[in-house]
Design an enzyme around this catalytic site. Structure first.
Site, short mmCIF file in Angstrom:
data_model
loop_
_atom_site.label_atom_id
_atom_site.label_comp_id
_atom_site.label_asym_id
_atom_site.label_seq_id
_atom_site.Cartn_x
_atom_site.Cartn_y
_atom_site.Cartn_z
N SER A 1 0.83 -1.19 0.00
CA SER A 1 0.00 0.00 0.00
C SER A 1 0.88 1.25 0.00
O SER A 1 1.76 1.40 -0.85
CB SER A 1 -0.97 -0.05 1.18
OG SER A 1 -2.03 0.83 0.99
N ASP B 1 -9.00 -6.29 -4.97
CA ASP B 1 -8.70 -5.06 -4.25
C ASP B 1 -9.78 -4.01 -4.56
O ASP B 1 -9.96 -3.60 -5.70
CB ASP B 1 -7.33 -4.53 -4.67
CG ASP B 1 -6.84 -3.38 -3.79
OD1 ASP B 1 -7.68 -2.72 -3.16
OD2 ASP B 1 -5.62 -3.15 -3.76
N HIS C 1 -7.01 -5.98 -0.50
CA HIS C 1 -5.95 -4.98 -0.58
C HIS C 1 -4.66 -5.39 0.12
O HIS C 1 -3.60 -4.86 -0.20
CB HIS C 1 -6.48 -3.67 0.03
CG HIS C 1 -5.52 -2.53 -0.07
ND1 HIS C 1 -5.06 -2.05 -1.27
CD2 HIS C 1 -4.93 -1.75 0.90
CE1 HIS C 1 -4.24 -1.04 -1.07
NE2 HIS C 1 -4.13 -0.85 0.24
#
Length: 359
Positions: free
Chosen positions: A155, A277, A305
């Protein structure tokens, strides 16, 4: 070509190594952790929490060393160490499932808290802007690791990894970017908010409803009891009195903007993406693959995610393949049956451009 791997629902095996790694002895948590760590039920989070240490790191932007939180390796190897970063407003506990698998496979593995988040001592708050985060990570590397690393960032941690690799190429041998948040241009209008409004937003960021909602976005079909426990893991570091000041400091500084750095990355890179995601579109995975000079891309099915949390075995298998550790006999036995299969590309049309709020 986009490749995905089969992802059975697995947790770390009950081999002798794992029994040793995951024997939680009462409440042997470091005294500097918030007392609410005792309320966490997840045995993997509890075990990793017992291993968190604070190491002194001297930096150029503060008048004293920062006692910096991390999980150090149990083993040392002649191969390049693996350094695990975390996402926005998170901590090393994000790696509670994948960290022990990497160690079991024989990798010298570090999980490092990014300055401003995690469990470092920031009572005397330093600057927590991008340059300070980069310098802090570099000084920690130079003081304790001192060898080229395999740097892994999920991320927003992917943006941190790219920023670090471009500015300190001598420190990074390879990159692994997981569901990378690298095309968000800094913190946008948040940097212009009045201070009182910024603090109100940060309090909201720590709130239970928002964190639970973040988990619903980040993971597929998470049961309520698991959602609540993972929320408690994810917000544990937010209970420090300096957390709000550090977060506002970062937001007001402008945040990360690494889109112009992507083509400057010299290291070979593995891109891992969760097929489902709902936070960052898979189209951006393909864009990232096209813009990185030397990259491969792999997709994990039935995964959101954070693959290293939701599908740790599949994420670990891909990492081991990439760093060349998959020949390890023990790793082969742990991950047997996880051979990749090629499929046609499938891209979700998801318009949500948010950073995950669960950690």
């Amino acid at each position: 070509m986009l490749t995905r791997t089969a992802s059975p629902v697995l947790v770390p095996t009950k081999s002798k190594a794992h029994v040793k790694l995951f024997t939680v002895q009462g409440s042997n948590f470091p005294s500097f952790l918030p007392k609410e760590v005792e309320n966490i039920k997840d045995p993997f989070a509890r075990r990793l929490a017992t291993r968190i240490e604070r190491l002194p790191v001297s930096v150029g932007f503060a008048d004293r060393s920062i006692m910096s939180s991390c999980v150090k390796p149990l083993i040392q190897s002649e191969r390049s160490p693996v350094v695990l970063l975390h996402g926005f407003d998170s901590s090393c506990l994000e790696w509670r499932y994948t960290f022990p698998l990497l160690e079991e496979a024989g990798l010298e593995t570090w999980a490092v808290d990014i300055l401003g988040w995690g469990f470092s001592d920031l009572e005397r708050l330093p600057s927590c802007d991008v340059a300070s985060k980069r310098d802090h990570l570099y000084r920690l590397w130079k003081s304790y690791i001192r060898r080229p690393i395999i740097l892994i960032g999920p991320s927003l941690g992917a943006a941190i990894a790219i920023d670090f690799a471009v500015n300190h190429p001598e420190a990074v041998e390879k990159l692994v970017l997981i569901d990378a948040s690298v095309y968000t241009e800094d913190t946008g209008n948040l940097a212009k908010l009045p201070r009182a409004v910024a603090y109100a937003g940060v309090y909201l960021l720590r709130s239970t409803p928002l964190r639970l909602y973040g988990n619903l976005l980040a993971f597929n079909g998470l049961p309520l009891n698991t959602n609540i426990d993972w929320m408690n893991v994810g917000r544990l570091h937010c209970l420090y009195p300096w957390w709000k000041d550090a977060t506002v400091n970062f937001m007001n500084s402008g945040g990360y903007n690494v889109s112009a750095l992507i083509k400057k990355v010299k290291q070979k890179t593995l891109i891992i993406w969760g097929e489902d995601d709902q936070i960052i579109s898979n189209k951006l995975a393909v864009r990232l693959h096209c813009e990185l000079p030397d990259a491969v891309i792999r997709q994990i099915p039935d995964c959101g995610h954070l693959p290293h949390v939701e599908k740790p075995n599949s994420a670990t298998k891909l990492i081991l393949d990439f760093v060349g550790e998959d020949s390890n006999n023990e790793a082969q036995s742990v991950f047997s049956g996880l051979n990749p299969v090629t499929i046609s590309s499938k891209f979700l049309q998801v318009g949500i451009q948010l950073e995950t709020l669960i950690f």
